[in-house]
Write an enzyme that holds these catalytic residues in place. Structure first.
Site, mmCIF file in Angstrom:
data_model
loop_
_atom_site.group_PDB
_atom_site.id
_atom_site.type_symbol
_atom_site.label_atom_id
_atom_site.label_comp_id
_atom_site.label_asym_id
_atom_site.label_seq_id
_atom_site.Cartn_x
_atom_site.Cartn_y
_atom_site.Cartn_z
ATOM 1 N N ASN A 100 0.825 -1.202 0.000
ATOM 2 C CA ASN A 100 0.000 0.000 0.000
ATOM 3 C C ASN A 100 0.860 1.252 0.000
ATOM 4 O OD1 ASN A 100 -2.458 1.711 0.625
ATOM 5 N ND2 ASN A 100 -1.249 2.057 2.489
ATOM 6 N N ARG A 157 -8.345 5.267 1.786
ATOM 7 C CA ARG A 157 -7.612 4.602 0.698
ATOM 8 C C ARG A 157 -6.664 5.520 -0.071
ATOM 9 N NH1 ARG A 157 -12.791 0.967 -0.896
ATOM 10 N NH2 ARG A 157 -12.341 -0.804 0.481
ATOM 11 N N ARG A 194 -0.136 -12.467 2.408
ATOM 12 C CA ARG A 194 -0.982 -11.674 3.300
ATOM 13 C C ARG A 194 -0.810 -10.232 2.827
ATOM 14 N NH1 ARG A 194 0.367 -7.532 7.266
ATOM 15 N NH2 ARG A 194 -1.294 -7.373 8.811
ATOM 16 N N ASP A 196 -0.858 -6.643 3.473
ATOM 17 C CA ASP A 196 -0.870 -5.678 4.572
ATOM 18 C C ASP A 196 -1.686 -4.449 4.181
ATOM 19 O OD1 ASP A 196 0.542 -4.638 7.135
ATOM 20 O OD2 ASP A 196 0.944 -3.056 5.671
ATOM 21 N N HIS A 200 -6.661 -0.200 2.957
ATOM 22 C CA HIS A 200 -6.234 1.095 2.435
ATOM 23 C C HIS A 200 -5.954 1.046 0.939
ATOM 24 C CE1 HIS A 200 -6.046 2.443 6.603
ATOM 25 N NE2 HIS A 200 -5.591 1.230 6.850
ATOM 26 N N GLU A 233 -5.540 -8.006 4.800
ATOM 27 C CA GLU A 233 -5.704 -7.432 6.138
ATOM 28 C C GLU A 233 -6.701 -6.284 6.079
ATOM 29 O OE1 GLU A 233 -3.821 -4.895 9.729
ATOM 30 O OE2 GLU A 233 -3.350 -4.497 7.640
ATOM 31 N N ASN A 294 -2.810 -11.383 16.646
ATOM 32 C CA ASN A 294 -1.783 -11.207 15.619
ATOM 33 C C ASN A 294 -0.692 -10.294 16.147
ATOM 34 O OD1 ASN A 294 -2.677 -8.564 15.308
ATOM 35 N ND2 ASN A 294 -2.924 -8.708 13.095
ATOM 36 N N ARG A 332 -4.804 -19.333 11.474
ATOM 37 C CA ARG A 332 -3.405 -18.917 11.591
ATOM 38 C C ARG A 332 -3.044 -18.816 13.072
ATOM 39 N NH1 ARG A 332 -2.215 -13.078 9.470
ATOM 40 N NH2 ARG A 332 -3.390 -12.596 11.349
HETATM 41 C C1 ARE Z 1 5.362 3.709 12.616
HETATM 42 C C2 ARE Z 1 5.191 4.584 13.834
HETATM 43 C C3 ARE Z 1 4.305 5.763 13.500
HETATM 44 C C4 ARE Z 1 4.866 6.515 12.304
HETATM 45 C C5 ARE Z 1 5.020 5.560 11.133
HETATM 46 C C6 ARE Z 1 5.638 6.207 9.909
HETATM 47 O O1 ARE Z 1 4.604 3.813 14.889
HETATM 48 O O2 ARE Z 1 4.250 6.611 14.627
HETATM 49 O O3 ARE Z 1 3.989 7.573 11.949
HETATM 50 O O4 ARE Z 1 5.857 4.479 11.538
HETATM 51 O O5 ARE Z 1 6.966 6.583 10.135
HETATM 52 C C7 ARE Z 1 3.159 -0.995 11.788
HETATM 53 C C8 ARE Z 1 2.980 -0.341 13.152
HETATM 54 C C9 ARE Z 1 2.933 1.158 13.044
HETATM 55 C C10 ARE Z 1 4.144 1.676 12.285
HETATM 56 C C11 ARE Z 1 4.079 1.051 10.892
HETATM 57 C C12 ARE Z 1 5.209 1.510 9.973
HETATM 58 O O6 ARE Z 1 1.776 -0.814 13.731
HETATM 59 O O7 ARE Z 1 2.951 1.714 14.365
HETATM 60 O O8 ARE Z 1 4.119 3.091 12.227
HETATM 61 O O9 ARE Z 1 4.206 -0.374 11.049
HETATM 62 O O10 ARE Z 1 6.449 1.234 10.532
HETATM 63 C C13 ARE Z 1 -4.690 0.491 10.919
HETATM 64 C C14 ARE Z 1 -4.615 -0.124 9.518
HETATM 65 C C15 ARE Z 1 -3.967 -1.497 9.524
HETATM 66 C C16 ARE Z 1 -2.633 -1.481 10.266
HETATM 67 C C17 ARE Z 1 -2.905 -0.973 11.664
HETATM 68 C C18 ARE Z 1 -1.629 -0.908 12.525
HETATM 69 O O11 ARE Z 1 -5.921 -0.204 8.972
HETATM 70 O O12 ARE Z 1 -3.740 -1.863 8.157
HETATM 71 O O13 ARE Z 1 -3.434 0.370 11.584
HETATM 72 N N1 ARE Z 1 -1.991 -2.806 10.278
HETATM 73 C C19 ARE Z 1 -0.909 -3.134 9.308
HETATM 74 C C20 ARE Z 1 0.210 -3.962 9.926
HETATM 75 C C21 ARE Z 1 0.972 -3.119 10.908
HETATM 76 C C22 ARE Z 1 1.683 -1.998 10.159
HETATM 77 C C23 ARE Z 1 0.915 -1.473 9.025
HETATM 78 C C24 ARE Z 1 -0.310 -1.967 8.646
HETATM 79 C C25 ARE Z 1 1.578 -0.481 8.155
HETATM 80 O O14 ARE Z 1 -0.298 -5.150 10.449
HETATM 81 O O15 ARE Z 1 1.904 -3.877 11.664
HETATM 82 O O16 ARE Z 1 1.955 -0.896 11.065
HETATM 83 O O17 ARE Z 1 2.315 -1.244 7.174
HETATM 84 C C26 ARE Z 1 -9.028 1.059 13.918
HETATM 85 C C27 ARE Z 1 -9.194 0.864 12.408
HETATM 86 C C28 ARE Z 1 -8.048 0.071 11.832
HETATM 87 C C29 ARE Z 1 -6.719 0.688 12.221
HETATM 88 C C30 ARE Z 1 -6.643 0.765 13.760
HETATM 89 C C31 ARE Z 1 -5.342 1.352 14.256
HETATM 90 O O18 ARE Z 1 -9.187 -0.204 14.572
HETATM 91 O O19 ARE Z 1 -10.411 0.184 12.145
HETATM 92 O O20 ARE Z 1 -8.148 0.034 10.422
HETATM 93 O O21 ARE Z 1 -5.672 -0.148 11.720
HETATM 94 O O22 ARE Z 1 -7.719 1.549 14.231
HETATM 95 O O23 ARE Z 1 -5.237 2.661 13.826
HETATM 96 CA CA CA Z 2 -3.708 3.641 -0.188
#
Ligand code: ARE
Ligand code: CA
Length: 474
Positions: A100, A157, A194, A196, A200, A233, A294, A332
């Site tokens: 993404n 998105r 998977r 990620d 979005h 995801e 997870n 999983r």
């Molecule tokens: C890090 C720092 C941030 C910084 C960023 C950019 O923590 O402060 O701004 O870097 O420099 C993971 C971590 C993040 C991390 C990111 C990049 O969790 O903290 O940010 O890596 O290094 C949403 C998304 C969902 C996402 C979750 C975490 O919808 O897709 O947030 N999950 C996946 C992965 C994560 C990963 C990412 C995506 C990014 O599994 O491990 O992030 O690749 C409600 C909503 C959800 C939302 C949730 C949390 O529940 O319904 O959609 O999830 O709130 O905001």
């Molecule tokens: Ca996007």
């Protein structure tokens, strides 16, 4: 379709979070193959940012720099060796695909594979991606270009997720670069992905990318014409406009409500009967990828709250055992390292050096900072149970107070007693015979009578779980 894994009937994926490729290859051979696992989900295998100022956290892996297979977990050569060795023992490989976005704004320098990058200039020469490959600013309706409001679909998105530079998935060039990455992995012998942050991404963009992917590699043992396996995801717990069903055409979706359902059910066994709740919008079984926790929600990141983790000890054993016994979704299992600090990377990583390998103790448990939930006795035995009862539905449901039991067709019978204290004659639905109780490693034998009834006994506080099946090796 994209929702079918090719595992010769094996039913469980394990996420070996932050493991090195060399260790995964060993684990496939010494444990996962013999225990009957379908596949390993990897941490993102491609080049990522190296974030020393935050102690080389686990989440640096979610900030891609290029699609070179060169990450904290290992080199391209090690990746290829792992895929081949795991495939050779019928354990498939699933990539965590972060497509993404690229790294967060403000980051620049060199990635884990040596490629230069500068996020503020939208410059990622290792792919290469440049400014025209990122979502045009005018397509993001939020004031600061970030996702602030999950109630606005365009914003979710087209804007930046926590400051991560958002790729323009409508562009054919971007789609092709992502598909090239997927095809490189498929040709090496990977089974699936998977995706990620799929919430979005526009489903049509995912469909276009998938349309460019190769069939799975027959030389790696996949049937001719087999399509890659995808799960997306999409955190949907109700209450937001983006729902899992939008993604059913492009594969399975992660079912985060299942995590809550399991936590609530272990707290109150009376709730175990409605683990799959279509009324709450949960994905149908053949579209759901299910898990008890997870890598995010176990540490308070995406979708956290009311989830069981390894820290819950015997409650976790019960939650995962029940989930494995159940007929809902493709399963999983999480495999973690111990943590208190929610940012900290895997054992050994905080000085920037190499990740430590797990130590395998004489009793089969892990050391060296690794939890290895997948090796916990009851959990690993229930992986075998799930394989043995595949294709059957739940029957002979019994739940009274803190005890629950049910059969899987006429192939197996499962029981669980919250305080490890249960004796009752129950209908098992199974053919008469003498069965080995799996969790005890056949220390306990069970007689099923001609009418299908059997005396079910559980006297084990730490592992209050019982399982018998036709066709399990025990
Ligand atoms: C890090 C720092 C941030 C910084 C960023 C950019 O923590 O402060 O701004 O870097 O420099 C993971 C971590 C993040 C991390 C990111 C990049 O969790 O903290 O940010 O890596 O290094 C949403 C998304 C969902 C996402 C979750 C975490 O919808 O897709 O947030 N999950 C996946 C992965 C994560 C990963 C990412 C995506 C990014 O599994 O491990 O992030 O690749 C409600 C909503 C959800 C939302 C949730 C949390 O529940 O319904 O959609 O999830 O709130 O905001
Ligand atoms: Ca996007």
């Amino acid at each position: 379709g994209y929702d079918t894994p090719y595992c010769d009937g094996r039913q469980t994926i394990v996420h070996l979070f932050e493991w090195k490729w060399t260790d995964i290859a060993d684990e496939c051979e010494r444990f996962l193959g013999p225990a009957g696992f379908c596949a390993v989900q990897l941490s993102p295998p491609n080049e990522h940012a190296v974030i020393g100022e935050d102690g080389f956290p686990w989440w640096q892996r979610y900030q891609p720099v290029s699609y070179k297979l060169d990450s904290r977990s290992g080199t391209r050569e090690q990746f290829i060796d792992m895929v081949q060795r795991c495939n050779a023992v019928q354990v498939r490989i699933i990539i965590d695909a972060v497509v993404n976005h690229m790294t967060g704004l403000g980051r620049s320098g060199q990635g884990s594979g040596g490629s230069n990058f500068n996020a503020d200039n939208l410059d990622f020469p290792g792919v290469p991606f440049s400014s025209s490959d990122f979502t045009p600013r005018e397509m993001c309706p939020s004031e600061n270009g970030q996702i602030n409001n999950y109630g606005n679909v365009e914003e979710v998105r087209n804007c930046y997720l926590v400051g991560l530079t958002d790729l323009y998935g409508a562009s054919d060039y971007v789609r092709q670069k992502v598909a090239d990455f997927f095809n490189d992995a498929i040709d090496i012998g990977v089974m699936g992905f998977r995706v990620d942050a799929a919430k979005h991404m526009w489903p049509a963009d995912l469909e276009a990318i998938e349309g460019k992917t190769h069939d799975l590699n027959t030389a790696a043992g996949f049937p001719s014409g087999a399509r890659p396996f995808f799960y997306h995801e999409v955190i949907d717990q109700g209450g937001e406009p983006i729902t899992v069903d939008e993604y059913f055409g492009v594969g399975r979706t992660t079912e985060f409500r299942f995590c809550k359902k399991i936590a609530w059910g272990i707290n109150d066994f009376g709730q175990l009967g409605s683990i799959y709740d279509p009324g709450w919008g949960m994905a149908p079984s053949d579209k759901a990828l299910v898990f008890v926790d997870n890598h995010d929600n176990q540490r308070g990141h995406g979708g956290a709250g009311d989830v069981l983790t390894y820290k819950a000890g015997r409650d976790y054993t019960m939650g995962v055992s029940f989930a494995l016994a159940h007929d809902y979704g493709f399963m999983r299992i999480m495999s973690s390292y111990y943590f208190d600090n929610t940012d900290v990377g895997p054992p050994g990583s905080s000085n920037g050096g190499n990740t430590d390998s797990p130590i395998i103790n004489g009793d089969g448990s892990c050391g060296g900072g690794w939890v290895c939930e997948h090796r916990w006795n009851a959990i690993s035995k229930m992986v075998g149970f799930r394989n043995a009862v595949a294709g059957t539905n739940i029957a002979n449901w019994y739940q009274v107070g803190d005890n629950v039991a049910f059969s899987r067709g006429d192939k197996g019978f499962f029981a669980m007693s919250k305080y490890g204290d249960f004796d009752m004659t129950l209908q098992t639905g199974m053919p008469a015979g003498s069965y080995c109780e799996l969790i005890s490693g056949c220390a306990n034998m069970v007689t099923v009578n001609g009418d299908g009834t059997a005396q079910i006994s559980i006297h084990n506080y730490e592992e209050p779980v019982f399982a018998i099946c036709v066709a399990c090796d025990g």
